[in-house]
Write a protein that holds these residues in place. Structure first.
Motif, PDB file in Angstrom:
ATOM      1  N   ALA A  31     -12.981  -6.886 -46.039  1.00  0.00           N
ATOM      2  CA  ALA A  31     -12.794  -6.168 -44.772  1.00  0.00           C
ATOM      3  C   ALA A  31     -11.343  -6.271 -44.317  1.00  0.00           C
ATOM      4  CB  ALA A  31     -13.720  -6.726 -43.702  1.00  0.00           C
ATOM      5  N   LYS A  32     -10.722  -7.422 -44.479  1.00  0.00           N
ATOM      6  CA  LYS A  32      -9.325  -7.587 -44.084  1.00  0.00           C
ATOM      7  C   LYS A  32      -8.415  -6.721 -44.957  1.00  0.00           C
ATOM      8  CE  LYS A  32      -9.453 -12.168 -42.019  1.00  0.00           C
ATOM      9  NZ  LYS A  32      -8.988 -13.570 -42.121  1.00  0.00           N
ATOM     10  N   GLU A  33      -8.722  -6.629 -46.250  1.00  0.00           N
ATOM     11  CA  GLU A  33      -7.921  -5.815 -47.140  1.00  0.00           C
ATOM     12  C   GLU A  33      -8.005  -4.335 -46.772  1.00  0.00           C
ATOM     13  OE1 GLU A  33      -9.375  -6.665 -51.036  1.00  0.00           O
ATOM     14  OE2 GLU A  33      -8.410  -8.644 -51.137  1.00  0.00           O
ATOM     15  N   ARG A  34      -9.155  -3.883 -46.340  1.00  0.00           N
ATOM     16  CA  ARG A  34      -9.346  -2.489 -45.983  1.00  0.00           C
ATOM     17  C   ARG A  34      -8.916  -2.184 -44.551  1.00  0.00           C
ATOM     18  NH1 ARG A  34     -15.511  -1.736 -48.117  1.00  0.00           N
ATOM     19  NH2 ARG A  34     -15.082  -1.990 -50.327  1.00  0.00           N
ATOM     20  N   GLY A  35      -8.730  -3.216 -43.754  1.00  0.00           N
ATOM     21  CA  GLY A  35      -8.386  -3.008 -42.356  1.00  0.00           C
ATOM     22  C   GLY A  35      -9.605  -2.700 -41.506  1.00  0.00           C
ATOM     23  N   ASP A  36     -10.777  -3.027 -41.987  1.00  0.00           N
ATOM     24  CA  ASP A  36     -12.021  -2.785 -41.236  1.00  0.00           C
ATOM     25  C   ASP A  36     -12.288  -3.923 -40.269  1.00  0.00           C
ATOM     26  OD1 ASP A  36     -12.486  -0.454 -42.626  1.00  0.00           O
ATOM     27  OD2 ASP A  36     -13.805  -1.398 -44.111  1.00  0.00           O
ATOM     28  N   PHE A  37     -13.337  -3.716 -39.478  1.00  0.00           N
ATOM     29  CA  PHE A  37     -13.766  -4.785 -38.593  1.00  0.00           C
ATOM     30  C   PHE A  37     -14.392  -5.900 -39.399  1.00  0.00           C
ATOM     31  CE2 PHE A  37     -13.967  -1.153 -35.663  1.00  0.00           C
ATOM     32  CZ  PHE A  37     -13.130  -1.660 -34.678  1.00  0.00           C
ATOM     33  N   ILE A  38     -14.228  -7.107 -38.922  1.00  0.00           N
ATOM     34  CA  ILE A  38     -14.768  -8.266 -39.630  1.00  0.00           C
ATOM     35  C   ILE A  38     -16.143  -8.553 -39.085  1.00  0.00           C
ATOM     36  CG2 ILE A  38     -14.504 -10.712 -40.097  1.00  0.00           C
ATOM     37  CD1 ILE A  38     -11.513 -10.301 -39.887  1.00  0.00           C
TER      38      ILE A  38
END
Length: 59
Positions: free
Chosen positions: A52-59
């Motif tokens: 999620a951090k790599e994609r920039g999504d919510f954690i």
């Protein structure tokens, strides 16, 4: 009818006798399963958080 209730009582005595013979085996097995499940969940959660951090999504 009394024989039926005595049979139920004897069945419960038999089940509880198995638990007494097993002593600590059952609690240790339950704890082992819980620890394995917790370790698996934490590993999976860490992997999903990293993605999620790599994609920039919510954690």
């Amino acid at each position: 009818m009394t024989d039926f209730f005595f049979a139920i009582g004897r069945f419960f005595e038999w089940i509880l006798e198995i638990l007494v013979i097993a002593e600590w085996t059952i609690p240790v097995a339950i704890i082992a399963v819980l620890l394995f499940g917790m370790a698996y969940w934490l590993r999976t959660q860490r992997m999903l958080t990293r993605k999620a951090k790599e994609r920039g999504d919510f954690i």
